[in-house]
Design a protein around this motif. Structure first.
Motif, PDB file in Angstrom:
ATOM      1  N   ASN A 176       0.825  -1.199   0.000  1.00 21.30           N
ATOM      2  CA  ASN A 176       0.000   0.000   0.000  1.00 21.30           C
ATOM      3  C   ASN A 176       0.864   1.256   0.000  1.00 21.30           C
ATOM      4  N   ARG A 177       1.935   1.256   0.812  1.00 17.98           N
ATOM      5  CA  ARG A 177       2.840   2.395   0.872  1.00 17.98           C
ATOM      6  C   ARG A 177       3.553   2.581  -0.470  1.00 17.98           C
ATOM      7  N   LYS A 206       1.103   4.042  -3.001  1.00 16.02           N
ATOM      8  CA  LYS A 206       0.887   5.478  -2.823  1.00 16.02           C
ATOM      9  C   LYS A 206       2.064   6.271  -3.384  1.00 16.02           C
ATOM     10  N   LYS A 207       3.259   5.739  -3.201  1.00 17.74           N
ATOM     11  CA  LYS A 207       4.448   6.422  -3.730  1.00 17.74           C
ATOM     12  C   LYS A 207       4.428   6.422  -5.263  1.00 17.74           C
ATOM     13  N   HIS A 231       1.822   6.259  -7.190  1.00 16.61           N
ATOM     14  CA  HIS A 231       0.769   7.209  -7.575  1.00 16.61           C
ATOM     15  C   HIS A 231       1.275   8.648  -7.462  1.00 16.61           C
ATOM     16  N   GLN A 232       1.929   8.946  -6.339  1.00 13.34           N
ATOM     17  CA  GLN A 232       2.450  10.296  -6.111  1.00 13.34           C
ATOM     18  C   GLN A 232       3.464  10.686  -7.186  1.00 13.34           C
ATOM     19  N   GLU A 265      -1.053   0.879  -7.557  1.00 15.51           N
ATOM     20  CA  GLU A 265      -1.351   2.149  -6.910  1.00 15.51           C
ATOM     21  C   GLU A 265      -2.394   2.012  -5.810  1.00 15.51           C
ATOM     22  N   ARG A 266      -3.267   1.038  -5.922  1.00  9.91           N
ATOM     23  CA  ARG A 266      -4.285   0.816  -4.892  1.00  9.91           C
ATOM     24  C   ARG A 266      -3.786  -0.112  -3.790  1.00  9.91           C
TER      25      ARG A 266
END
Length: 185
Positions: A4-5, A8-9, A11-12, A39-40
């Protein structure tokens, strides 16, 4: 959850590059479905997929694993110092001065060595390298067969596995700042 982390990275970083999922997919050769899953945080990327992601985003692999750290957590207040107990050293007290919630490859320790005493009955030996800086007072660094006088402001580098101890022959406490490089595990 690491996935998950990492997601998120990804995606960012993708958003910072102003890329849609489809554009990123075309550039990286990774399917849009897998990019979306990553990304999810529901995809489990292989090392080769992570390499493709990083190459496309022009980032290092390690940047996917770094966590954001609150700046306030990087301060170690003197009133909050952690006292380190070493049963082999009865004449000295160590405090950890290294701030931060995450592991670091460097540790900063402050030691007070009592008057007319040594750090150990025998010798210390570490797998990490350390540097000792005499903050207050005079001391003697003793290696197995050699000893050297140190004065306030002096620094000594202690190599890994080098047997050593500090001796305080004076009537006043000595303060020593240690900078220890830790071995990555």
């Amino acid at each position: 959850m690491t996935e998950n982390r990492i997601g998120k990275k990804i995606h960012q970083f993708r958003k910072e590059k102003k890329l849609t999922i489809k554009e990123f997919s075309n550039l990286s050769g990774i399917s849009t479905a897998l990019v979306s899953q990553l990304e999810r945080g529901i995809g489990n990327p292989t090392l080769s997929v992570l390499r493709q992601v990083c190459a496309t985003l022009e980032i290092s692999m390690s940047s996917l694993f770094f966590e954001e750290i609150d700046n306030a957590s990087l301060i170690c207040r003197s009133s909050e110092r952690e006292r380190i107990h070493n049963p082999n050293e009865k004449n000295s007290v160590y405090y950890n001065l290294t701030p931060g919630p995450l592991k670091s490859n460097v540790a900063l320790l402050l030691m007070t060595l009592n008057p007319h005493s040594e750090t150990n009955e025998g010798f210390s030996q570490h797998f990490e390298e350390e540097t000792a800086y005499l903050v207050k007072g005079d001391a003697t660094i003793v290696f197995e067969e050699e000893s050297f006088d140190l004065h306030q402001g002096d620094t000594v580098r202690i190599l890994p596995s080098r047997k050593h101890k500090l001796r305080n022959d004076s009537a006043t406490p000595v303060q020593v700042l240690f900078i220890k490089s830790k071995i990555n595990s």
